[in-house]
Design a protein around this motif. Structure first.
Motif, PDB file in Angstrom:
ATOM      1  N   ASP A 310      39.215  43.225  29.100  1.00 53.67           N
ATOM      2  CA  ASP A 310      38.243  43.704  28.116  1.00 53.67           C
ATOM      3  C   ASP A 310      38.714  45.015  27.482  1.00 53.67           C
ATOM      4  OD1 ASP A 310      35.930  43.579  26.554  1.00 53.67           O
ATOM      5  OD2 ASP A 310      34.748  44.736  27.997  1.00 53.67           O
ATOM      6  N   GLY A 311      40.011  45.113  27.292  1.00 50.61           N
ATOM      7  CA  GLY A 311      40.580  46.243  26.578  1.00 50.61           C
ATOM      8  C   GLY A 311      40.834  47.495  27.385  1.00 50.61           C
ATOM      9  N   ARG A 312      40.504  47.494  28.668  1.00 52.39           N
ATOM     10  CA  ARG A 312      40.659  48.710  29.466  1.00 52.39           C
ATOM     11  C   ARG A 312      41.520  48.430  30.689  1.00 52.39           C
ATOM     12  NH1 ARG A 312      37.976  52.750  27.788  1.00 52.39           N
ATOM     13  NH2 ARG A 312      38.280  53.885  29.737  1.00 52.39           N
ATOM     14  N   ALA A 313      42.168  49.490  31.185  1.00 49.64           N
ATOM     15  CA  ALA A 313      43.009  49.360  32.374  1.00 49.64           C
ATOM     16  C   ALA A 313      42.130  49.011  33.564  1.00 49.64           C
ATOM     17  CB  ALA A 313      43.762  50.660  32.626  1.00 49.64           C
ATOM     18  N   ALA A 314      42.301  47.789  34.074  1.00 47.63           N
ATOM     19  CA  ALA A 314      41.446  47.292  35.148  1.00 47.63           C
ATOM     20  C   ALA A 314      42.242  46.908  36.385  1.00 47.63           C
ATOM     21  CB  ALA A 314      40.643  46.082  34.661  1.00 47.63           C
ATOM     22  N   ALA A 315      43.579  46.968  36.300  1.00 47.39           N
ATOM     23  CA  ALA A 315      44.420  46.587  37.433  1.00 47.39           C
ATOM     24  C   ALA A 315      45.818  47.136  37.189  1.00 47.39           C
ATOM     25  CB  ALA A 315      44.473  45.062  37.587  1.00 47.39           C
ATOM     26  N   THR A 316      46.612  47.152  38.247  1.00 41.54           N
ATOM     27  CA  THR A 316      48.041  47.395  38.113  1.00 41.54           C
ATOM     28  C   THR A 316      48.765  46.097  38.434  1.00 41.54           C
ATOM     29  OG1 THR A 316      48.263  48.135  40.403  1.00 41.54           O
ATOM     30  CG2 THR A 316      47.802  49.822  38.734  1.00 41.54           C
ATOM     31  N   TRP A 317      50.026  46.031  38.049  1.00 40.14           N
ATOM     32  CA  TRP A 317      50.791  44.824  38.362  1.00 40.14           C
ATOM     33  C   TRP A 317      52.227  45.182  38.716  1.00 40.14           C
ATOM     34  CZ3 TRP A 317      55.047  42.958  35.547  1.00 40.14           C
ATOM     35  CH2 TRP A 317      55.265  43.551  34.293  1.00 40.14           C
ATOM     36  N   SER A 318      52.836  44.301  39.479  1.00 42.58           N
ATOM     37  CA  SER A 318      54.229  44.461  39.887  1.00 42.58           C
ATOM     38  C   SER A 318      54.813  43.069  40.042  1.00 42.58           C
ATOM     39  CB  SER A 318      54.325  45.253  41.199  1.00 42.58           C
ATOM     40  OG  SER A 318      53.617  44.584  42.231  1.00 42.58           O
ATOM     41  N   VAL A 319      56.098  43.017  40.361  1.00 43.01           N
ATOM     42  CA  VAL A 319      56.773  41.739  40.579  1.00 43.01           C
ATOM     43  C   VAL A 319      57.331  41.733  41.993  1.00 43.01           C
ATOM     44  CG1 VAL A 319      58.622  40.205  39.841  1.00 43.01           C
ATOM     45  CG2 VAL A 319      57.341  41.512  38.131  1.00 43.01           C
ATOM     46  N   ASP A 320      57.052  40.669  42.719  1.00 41.25           N
ATOM     47  CA  ASP A 320      57.523  40.533  44.097  1.00 41.25           C
ATOM     48  C   ASP A 320      58.074  39.126  44.280  1.00 41.25           C
ATOM     49  OD1 ASP A 320      57.978  40.894  46.830  1.00 41.25           O
ATOM     50  OD2 ASP A 320      55.959  40.233  47.351  1.00 41.25           O
ATOM     51  N   ALA A 321      59.373  39.037  44.505  1.00 36.28           N
ATOM     52  CA  ALA A 321      60.035  37.746  44.724  1.00 36.28           C
ATOM     53  C   ALA A 321      59.711  36.757  43.608  1.00 36.28           C
ATOM     54  CB  ALA A 321      59.640  37.185  46.083  1.00 36.28           C
ATOM     55  N   GLY A 322      59.712  37.231  42.389  1.00 37.24           N
ATOM     56  CA  GLY A 322      59.479  36.368  41.241  1.00 37.24           C
ATOM     57  C   GLY A 322      58.032  36.152  40.879  1.00 37.24           C
ATOM     58  N   THR A 327      46.923  43.994  41.245  1.00 40.62           N
ATOM     59  CA  THR A 327      46.054  44.735  42.170  1.00 40.62           C
ATOM     60  C   THR A 327      44.906  45.338  41.371  1.00 40.62           C
ATOM     61  OG1 THR A 327      47.955  45.277  43.571  1.00 40.62           O
ATOM     62  CG2 THR A 327      45.944  46.570  43.889  1.00 40.62           C
ATOM     63  N   PRO A 328      43.701  44.794  41.513  1.00 41.56           N
ATOM     64  CA  PRO A 328      42.573  45.276  40.695  1.00 41.56           C
ATOM     65  C   PRO A 328      42.187  46.713  41.014  1.00 41.56           C
ATOM     66  CG  PRO A 328      42.117  43.090  41.608  1.00 41.56           C
ATOM     67  CD  PRO A 328      43.343  43.615  42.320  1.00 41.56           C
ATOM     68  N   LEU A 329      41.719  47.406  39.985  1.00 41.53           N
ATOM     69  CA  LEU A 329      41.144  48.736  40.131  1.00 41.53           C
ATOM     70  C   LEU A 329      39.625  48.687  40.182  1.00 41.53           C
ATOM     71  CD1 LEU A 329      43.406  50.552  37.501  1.00 41.53           C
ATOM     72  CD2 LEU A 329      43.635  50.648  39.989  1.00 41.53           C
ATOM     73  N   ARG A 330      39.088  47.532  39.873  1.00 40.31           N
ATOM     74  CA  ARG A 330      37.645  47.295  39.950  1.00 40.31           C
ATOM     75  C   ARG A 330      37.442  45.823  40.263  1.00 40.31           C
ATOM     76  NH1 ARG A 330      36.155  44.177  35.769  1.00 40.31           N
ATOM     77  NH2 ARG A 330      37.066  44.422  33.678  1.00 40.31           N
ATOM     78  N   GLY A 331      36.191  45.448  40.528  1.00 45.31           N
ATOM     79  CA  GLY A 331      35.909  44.049  40.780  1.00 45.31           C
ATOM     80  C   GLY A 331      36.050  43.209  39.520  1.00 45.31           C
ATOM     81  N   PHE A 332      36.501  41.970  39.668  1.00 49.35           N
ATOM     82  CA  PHE A 332      36.607  41.029  38.559  1.00 49.35           C
ATOM     83  C   PHE A 332      35.525  39.962  38.674  1.00 49.35           C
ATOM     84  CE2 PHE A 332      41.521  41.529  38.113  1.00 49.35           C
ATOM     85  CZ  PHE A 332      41.328  42.726  37.420  1.00 49.35           C
ATOM     86  N   SER A 333      34.986  39.568  37.534  1.00 53.95           N
ATOM     87  CA  SER A 333      34.148  38.383  37.516  1.00 53.95           C
ATOM     88  C   SER A 333      35.044  37.159  37.674  1.00 53.95           C
ATOM     89  CB  SER A 333      33.374  38.295  36.204  1.00 53.95           C
ATOM     90  OG  SER A 333      34.266  38.029  35.129  1.00 53.95           O
ATOM     91  N   ARG A 334      34.435  36.003  37.909  1.00 51.80           N
ATOM     92  CA  ARG A 334      35.226  34.787  38.052  1.00 51.80           C
ATOM     93  C   ARG A 334      36.019  34.497  36.781  1.00 51.80           C
ATOM     94  NH1 ARG A 334      32.222  29.571  40.311  1.00 51.80           N
ATOM     95  NH2 ARG A 334      32.109  31.021  42.061  1.00 51.80           N
ATOM     96  N   ALA A 335      35.380  34.702  35.626  1.00 54.08           N
ATOM     97  CA  ALA A 335      36.063  34.445  34.354  1.00 54.08           C
ATOM     98  C   ALA A 335      37.204  35.435  34.137  1.00 54.08           C
ATOM     99  CB  ALA A 335      35.063  34.522  33.199  1.00 54.08           C
ATOM    100  N   GLU A 336      36.986  36.691  34.492  1.00 53.15           N
ATOM    101  CA  GLU A 336      38.053  37.678  34.352  1.00 53.15           C
ATOM    102  C   GLU A 336      39.230  37.358  35.255  1.00 53.15           C
ATOM    103  OE1 GLU A 336      35.579  41.710  33.095  1.00 53.15           O
ATOM    104  OE2 GLU A 336      35.850  41.223  35.217  1.00 53.15           O
ATOM    105  N   ARG A 337      38.936  36.986  36.485  1.00 54.05           N
ATOM    106  CA  ARG A 337      40.016  36.662  37.426  1.00 54.05           C
ATOM    107  C   ARG A 337      40.832  35.476  36.907  1.00 54.05           C
ATOM    108  NH1 ARG A 337      41.266  37.570  42.935  1.00 54.05           N
ATOM    109  NH2 ARG A 337      39.577  39.092  42.969  1.00 54.05           N
TER     110      ARG A 337
END
Length: 366
Positions: A310-322, A327-337
């Protein structure tokens, strides 16, 4: 004066940054529109462009680098950026004083007593043979004349400030690991850098104001300076002010903008987007609250890659073994997830050259 709320500013930023809808423009046009991309991490611009352009082919950016139409160099804020050749040649002289001052801010004591013009001349003499050099090699080549400062101070002053440099390929090519090899910018591009403007005029500053607002506006003068690091911009803003429209944010700051630039309705849906480390959509402002909460502001300067929901920083991301790990910074709704997982799979596929991508959404931090 019209007040623009945080959501209105968020949607304007996403539109200008090509993050509301992926654009169909060519890669060179996108790099120019964005006024360059932050690029100290060589592979990050590829993710930044993938998130912004439809059908982005990373080979197109590599070809622009080897074809010398795009170049890696120190510019805004003394950080490494990826810019079009035309822009860096036009803008570099305007950044000279800022680049020197920023290096001196780190090494003033080390460089005390060093005549910077003599140091620049010595560096150019070493590079006159046409051989690209690492910062360490260049510093060691001149260190006999200035033994006291140590090679790090001499090298950074030469490479980041005194001698306009290009970081040559294969540094910055897709899926390529390579050290930094520097060559004079004008020699690499085959064109001279535009000379400084006559005393009392600042056409480059005025153009930077227009270009910044096209890619980042509406914005305050403090945001403009935070993006480029330049002094003397109030005069440049004043020179183009009659061309601009003015708003206020909810804190009462004046925001300037180009009259016909997109300012979408605040209710416009914003898709999930994965941003690379140090993306200018966040770093290009003094007030970063239009995209990232104050509680997470430190992520923007720590090299964290963030996910916009929704336009705002809500998680971080990285790459692990492809796999792309979110990693969320807040809770996600089912649709967001579900939306994060779908975009994450597409990103994983891009990073693995079209193979089926895997994404994992980790538990929320904290």
């Amino acid at each position: 004066m019209t007040v623009l709320g945080s959501r209105a500013l968020n949607r304007a930023t996403l539109a200008r940054q090509l993050l509301l809808d992926r654009a169909g423009m060519p890669v060179l046009g996108a790099v120019a529109h964005l006024c360059g991309l932050q690029a100290q991490e060589p592979q990050e611009p590829f993710v930044g462009l993938w998130s912004r352009l439809r059908g982005f082919d990373p080979g197109d950016l590599s070809d622009l680098l080897t074809g010398r139409r795009v170049v890696r160099t120190h510019l805004m804020r003394r950080t490494v950026h990826l810019l079009t050749a035309d822009d860096v040649l036009a803008w570099r002289s305007r950044h000279d004083a800022m680049l020197r001052q920023r290096v001196l801010g780190n090494y003033r004591r080390d460089l005390e007593g060093v005549d910077l013009e003599e140091l620049a001349a010595a560096g150019r003499a070493v590079l006159a043979d046409g051989e690209p050099r690492s910062m360490g090699e260049l510093a060691r080549a001149v260190a006999g004349r200035w033994p006291a400062p140590g090679p790090r101070a001499l090298g950074e002053m030469l490479v980041a400030a005194l001698v306009p440099m290009a970081q040559l390929p294969p540094r910055g090519l897709w899926r390529t690991r390579a050290g930094v090899r520097n060559a004079p910018l004008a020699a690499w591009l085959g064109r001279e850098i535009d000379p400084p403007a006559p005393e009392g005029s600042d056409p480059v500053g005025a153009e930077l104001v227009r270009r910044y607002l096209a890619a980042f506006g509406p914005a305050a003068s403090a945001d403009l300076r935070a993006w480029c690091g330049l002094a003397g911009l109030p005069a440049a803003v004043a020179a183009v002010r009659e061309e601009l429209v003015a708003f206020r944010d909810e804190r009462g700051r004046e925001l300037l903008d180009l009259p016909d630039a997109p300012r979408p309705d605040p209710g416009t849906p914003a898709p999930v987007r994965f941003l690379p480390a140090f993306d200018n959509a966040i770093l290009g402002y003094h007030d970063r609250g239009r995209i990232i909460d104050d509680a997470h502001r430190g992520l923007s300067v720590a090299g964290a890659r963030v996910v916009l929901v929704d336009g705002r920083a809500a998680a971080t991301w990285s790459v692990d073994a492809g796999a792309v790990v979110v990693t969320p910074l807040r809770g996600f709704s089912r649709a967001e997830r579900a939306a994060v997982a779908e975009e994450g799979r597409d990103l994983a596929s891009f990073l693995s050259d079209g193979e089926s991508g895997d994404v994992r959404v980790a538990p929320r931090e904290g």
